[in-house]
Design a protein around this motif. Structure first.
Motif, short mmCIF file in Angstrom:
data_model
loop_
_atom_site.label_atom_id
_atom_site.label_comp_id
_atom_site.label_asym_id
_atom_site.label_seq_id
_atom_site.Cartn_x
_atom_site.Cartn_y
_atom_site.Cartn_z
N UNK A 153 0.98 -1.17 -0.07
CA UNK A 153 0.07 0.05 0.08
C UNK A 153 0.82 1.28 0.02
N UNK A 154 2.06 1.07 0.25
CA UNK A 154 3.20 2.30 0.23
C UNK A 154 3.41 2.70 -1.20
N UNK A 155 2.91 3.79 -1.63
CA UNK A 155 3.27 4.05 -3.33
C UNK A 155 4.51 4.70 -3.51
N UNK A 156 5.06 5.42 -2.58
CA UNK A 156 6.13 6.04 -2.92
C UNK A 156 6.99 6.45 -1.66
N UNK A 171 10.06 1.97 -2.61
CA UNK A 171 8.73 1.23 -2.37
C UNK A 171 8.79 0.42 -3.65
N UNK A 172 7.93 -0.95 -3.79
CA UNK A 172 7.82 -1.64 -4.91
C UNK A 172 7.22 -1.33 -6.26
N UNK A 173 6.68 0.04 -6.11
CA UNK A 173 6.21 0.72 -7.25
C UNK A 173 7.29 1.41 -8.23
N UNK A 174 8.30 1.76 -7.82
CA UNK A 174 9.69 2.33 -8.48
C UNK A 174 9.13 3.67 -8.95
#
Length: 657
Positions: A153-156, A171-174
């Motif tokens: 749920x952490x976007x950045x 985070x996983x979203x790069x």
């Protein structure tokens, strides 16, 4: 018989109870350790305590899984025993079995500073918990997992520790930044981002950062405004008429939401001071937007966030769109005017431009954006634990080792001694060994001399008319049998006698004055005085022998405590310098360093106290032997005057006739 057995049993029971009580008391003197050890390949571990109860951070709202900042410095971590890059760090849950995800933001083994983020699962509110840090495995490979440290749920997450490149998303979203910012050295957590109001950092318009209508949202960062500006935008995101702006108005944080209906802004509270760090968070959920300042609710706004899919900006606001003003009522072109004149012309609304906000001037650090509404406990945990007083929430226990001859508090103290302290302690150890050698040498010498003096005086007091009868040549040669009254072994022993050496000087002076074959054996008054002077000279030399190397003990007595004090002062200075460098002030960080510094003082006292006792004992023995020599000189001179004065010679001659 039965009464005796009962008494014996009762005594054994009391003894067992006493042993159990003593064992329990002894255990309280040493820190307890867990029975398990996560992995024997790691030689050291340390317990890290988390306290969100009333005695600590006092967080009563739910927290959940939260990324936790672990600040390591020389006051709570031994960098010399870890790998140079910190790749042997491992974090394990309280069960001492479950590894925890972590990543290193900063590692400087030379300066002794490190910033490590650890994912703590399910932190319970109002309670105490713990986890472990393991290190000391030179073969271990790095297991940094920044993306695993944060939930999906952490976007950045921006740490802002880059130089010359856009900020990297952890985070996983790069969601990496699209423009380069200016680094701010010495920020609250490592390196931060410096904003000047003109250079704006652009965030990508990625799907993971997109926001649906009324979607939950969390934004948080640390900020330090350089000045109290009116209407300065710290974070902005616009998409047509929709907008979300987070900023400060003359130091008062606010959140502003714009949509087709209009623009709403949260109420202003107490302003923050310029040039001071504060944690600012904005949480949107269920039609309410809440502003948090330093972990506490600051203001609320009854509004739902509009859909936003465009780019976001950090440190300023984009040029706002031109918005048409509400149109005036349109008159019927075919109908006559109210006054009967020609029909009125159609009213056309003029477009209105909304003014852009000023850019934020100051530093920011640790930007987090999440696609869910974080709890109030989560926000307060981050504000307290990442802030300038993390000791309210996190504390470090002493190190534990898998195999060491040292354990308990003594091990913690000795392992915390810095290099300057060990230099001082090394000098003190050399001084201590020297004082012990001198003490042993002088004690054995004085004892041997006292025994030899006693044996010599037994023979000397038997002499009557010939005082040279016990003298047999130079005392530095092989010992002779004195006057055929002593064995060879006894003669060898008398070589250690200071009285015999003084006697030898007197006997030589007498023999020199009589000469070989002299028949008249008499000494005048001046001759006796001259011999007395020679005996006094021998006395001075013997006194110097007795006091030989005693200066080593006086140096140990006076110099030991001062050297120890020097080590203590330098150690305390280094401890406080490390605290100032790391910015982490707590008892657990200070106590080991201060205790280690005091070890130097203890070492100095351990040198001085035995030396003082030994010196007093030896001085007393030397005084006794010195008195014996003075008494012997008086006795020798008296006997010499009695045996070789003219009156004594005449008496002997008359007695012979």
């Amino acid at each position: 018989m039965s009464d005796g057995i009962s008494v014996l049993r009762r005594r054994m029971k009391n003894a067992a109870a006493g042993l159990a009580l003593g064992f329990a008391a002894a255990m309280t003197l040493f820190p307890s350790t867990a029975n398990a050890w996560w992995n024997d390949e790691w030689q050291l571990r340390k317990k890290i305590n988390i306290d969100v109860s009333a005695t600590g951070a006092n967080i009563t709202d739910p927290i959940g899984t939260v990324p936790t900042l672990v600040r390591l410095h020389v006051g709570n971590f031994r960098f010399s025993l870890a790998k140079d890059d910190g790749s042997d760090l491992r974090f394990v849950a309280s069960d001492d079995k479950t590894p925890l995800k972590h990543h290193v933001e900063k590692w400087d083994s030379l300066l002794g500073e490190a910033l490590v983020w650890v994912s703590l699962p399910n932190v319970a509110p109002g309670a105490k918990s713990e986890f472990w840090i393991y290190y000391g495995n030179k073969k271990a490979a790095a297991t940094n997992d920044a993306k695993g440290t944060y939930d999906s749920d952490t976007a950045l997450v921006y740490h802002f520790n880059e130089r010359g490149t856009p900020a990297i998303d952890s985070s996983v979203w790069a969601n990496n930044a699209q423009s380069v910012g200016q680094p701010a050295d010495g920020a609250l957590i490592g390196t931060g981002l410096r904003l000047d109001g003109r250079n704006i950092v652009t965030l990508p318009a990625s799907p993971s950062l997109g926001m649906a209508d009324s979607a939950p949202f969390t934004w948080s960062a640390w900020m330090k405004p350089a000045a109290l500006q009116p209407n300065s935008a710290l974070f902005s995101r616009r998409d047509g008429a929709n907008a979300l702006i987070i900023g400060l108005d003359n130091g008062a944080p606010f959140v502003e939401v714009s949509n087709a209906v209009g623009t709403q802004r949260s109420g202003a509270g107490a302003p923050v001071a310029a040039n001071s760090w504060h944690h600012l968070a904005v949480v949107a959920a269920s039609g309410t937007v809440t502003v948090y300042l330093d972990g506490a609710a600051y203001a609320t706004l009854s509004a739902a966030l509009p859909p936003l899919t465009g780019v976001a900006r950090l440190g300023g606001d984009s040029a706002p769109p031109v918005v048409a003003a509400p149109a005036a009522p349109v008159a019927d072109a075919t109908a006559p005017a109210a006054d009967g004149t020609a029909p009125a012309a159609e009213a056309v609304a003029a477009p209105v431009a909304v003014a852009a906000m000023a850019g934020f001037v100051g530093d920011i650090d640790e930007l987090h954006i999440a696609k869910i509404a974080r709890s109030a406990g989560f926000i307060k945990f981050a504000a307290v634990e990442q802030g300038s007083e993390p000791a309210k929430l996190i504390a470090f226990s002493p190190d534990e080792e898998t195999a060491s001859w040292m354990s308990g508090y003594v091990a913690v103290i000795l392992k915390s001694v810095t290099i300057d302290g060990w230099i001082v302690i090394g000098l003190l150890m050399i001084m201590a060994v020297a004082s012990w050698i001198v003490t042993f040498d002088r004690a054995s010498y004085l004892k041997k001399q006292a025994n030899a003096n006693d044996r010599f005086m037994k023979s000397f007091r038997k002499l009557a008319d010939n005082l040279t009868a016990l003298d047999r040549g130079d005392v530095d040669e092989t010992a002779a049998v004195l006057g055929s009254r002593l064995s060879a072994e006894e003669g060898q022993m008398l070589r250690a006698s200071s009285l015999y050496r003084i006697y030898h000087v007197g006997a030589e002076q007498i023999s020199y004055r009589f000469g070989d074959g002299a028949k008249i054996l008499r000494l005048s008054g001046p001759s006796i005085a001259a011999i007395r002077a020679a005996l006094d000279g021998a006395f001075v030399k013997e006194s110097q022998r007795l006091n030989k190397m005693m200066v080593v003990l006086t140096i140990s007595i006076s110099g030991g405590p001062f050297l120890g004090l020097l080590g203590t002062v330098v150690g305390v200075m280094i401890t406080f310098a490390a605290i100032a460098e790391s910015g982490d002030v707590n008892v657990n960080a200070i106590a080991p360093g201060i205790a280690a510094a005091l070890v130097a003082t203890v070492a100095g006292l351990l040198v001085a106290i035995p030396a003082l006792f030994a010196y007093n004992y030896l001085v007393t023995r030397i005084g006794e032997l010195t008195t014996d020599m003075q008494v012997f000189i008086d006795e020798f001179v008296t006997k010499m005057a009695e045996a070789y004065s003219p009156e004594a010679v005449m008496d002997h001659r008359q007695a012979a006739e």
